[in-house]
Design an enzyme around this catalytic site. Structure first.
Site, PDB file in Angstrom:
ATOM      1  CE  LYS A  88      -3.676   2.324   2.269  1.00 43.17           C
ATOM      2  NZ  LYS A  88      -4.932   2.283   3.168  1.00 43.17           N
ATOM      3  CE  LYS A 107      -6.215   2.142  -1.105  1.00 42.52           C
ATOM      4  NZ  LYS A 107      -6.440   2.060   0.315  1.00 42.52           N
TER       5      LYS A 107
END
Ligand code: PBG
Length: 324
Positions: free
Chosen positions: A197, A249
């Site tokens: 992330k 992400k």
């Protein structure tokens, strides 16, 4: 004088719709898509998210209706985000058995039992400071946050969540959650880790959608977007800790990372087409600069081509309703 002929003519296989269709290598199916939903407690009206045209905060009282509607279109999976009116310093509503995290899972599973419910497992929408954990001395305390992760995961699992999806980017969060779930007997509850992330400006519109109070940034826990090796390492650590599904992400600007991780592991891989990616497409299309449907096809197709098995996307419902 003789003509020059190309030896290879790839255009032979592009001559018609049928030819193009049978030689298409990558396909995005409705079954590959997860729809993120924003659910607000203590309100009676839908609230449009101005920076994400087409996305609404759903009042909790309408959640059952919306889940039924999603199921009818063919959506198989949702990711739940709560907009809390019960914030405190640590985000304790997330591990309240009657709190919003628990109620969202209960309502979804009660209404459509076969709907796969992925519970975004974080604290930032439930803390007064907007950070993803317990703050001590102006910094997020990793290990104190892990304890709360275990609590939240068990509450979400007992409320019926199929997946716990930790997104706070704390070290050891997957292990802490797996241990807590197993200790409580939730062996079947899976973990989809936000394993790679990045600290990304692409999350900008989410801050309005999710109602987070954050003033600063998350750079001490989310990753530097410029780091390739660390991105692979982060996902492999989550695999070792017991994650069932990994994730990259954001998606669109990190296709190389998706490919790297696809090649480094045999676990299923998810990619999250985040709020900023959605907003850029929506606003550019509204301005007449691009064709929305074709851009959606291309961006989601590229994410799959890069190696993602499933895609979390705010376009999922449009696609389910209108076809791809
Ligand atoms: C919670 C969380 C965020 C997103 C998903 N889970 C916000 C953040 O990390 O800042 C972003 C999703 C999006 O932008 O669509 N930690």
């Amino acid at each position: 004088m003789s003509n020059v002929y190309p030896i290879c003519r790839p255009r032979r296989l592009r001559r018609s719709d049928s030819l193009r269709a049978i030689f298409q290598e990558t396909e995005v199916r409705i079954d590959d898509l997860v729809l993120p939903i924003f659910v607000e407690e203590n309100v009676s009206d839908y609230m449009p998210v101005s920076v994400m045209p087409g996305v609404m905060r759903i009042p909790e009282s309408r959640l059952a209706f919306e889940i039924e509607r999603c199921a009818k279109t063919g959506i198989k999976s949702v990711m739940t985000f709560g907009i809390s009116h019960h914030m405190d310093e640590v985000g304790s509503d997330t591990w309240n058995e009657n709190g919003l995290v628990a109620r969202m899972a209960q309502i979804c599973k009660h209404t459509v039992p076969e709907m796969i419910v992925m519970s975004d497992t974080c604290f930032c929408e439930y803390t007064t400071h907007g950070h993803c954990g317990v703050v001590h001395d102006y910094s997020v305390d990793n290990d104190a946050t892990l304890v709360n992760f275990g609590r939240q995961a068990v509450v979400a699992a007992s409320a019926g969540a199929d997946f716990i999806s930790p997104s706070a980017a704390m070290d050891g969060q997957v292990q802490a959650i797996r241990t807590a779930l197993d200790d409580a007997g939730f062996y079947e509850t899976a973990i989809m880790a936000y394993s790679t992330k990045f600290a990304s400006a692409f999350y900008g519109p989410f801050r309005e959608a999710g109602g987070t109070a954050l003033k600063g940034n998350r750079k001490t826990y989310q990753m530097n977007p410029m780091n390739r090796r660390e991105a692979i390492r982060e996902s492999l650590l989550d695999e070792q800790e017991g994650a069932d599904v990994l994730m990259v992400k954001p998606a669109g600007a990190f296709l190389d990372t998706i490919r790297d991780i696809r090649e480094a592991t045999h676990l299923p891989l998810a990619a999250y087409q985040v709020s900023g990616e959605y907003a850029m497409i929506k606003f550019a299309a509204a301005a007449g600069a691009i064709d929305e449907q074709q851009i959606v096809r291309e961006t989601l197709g590229a994410i799959k081509r890069a190696g993602a098995d499933i895609i979390i996307s705010y376009f999922a419902l449009d696609i389910a309703e209108q076809g791809f």
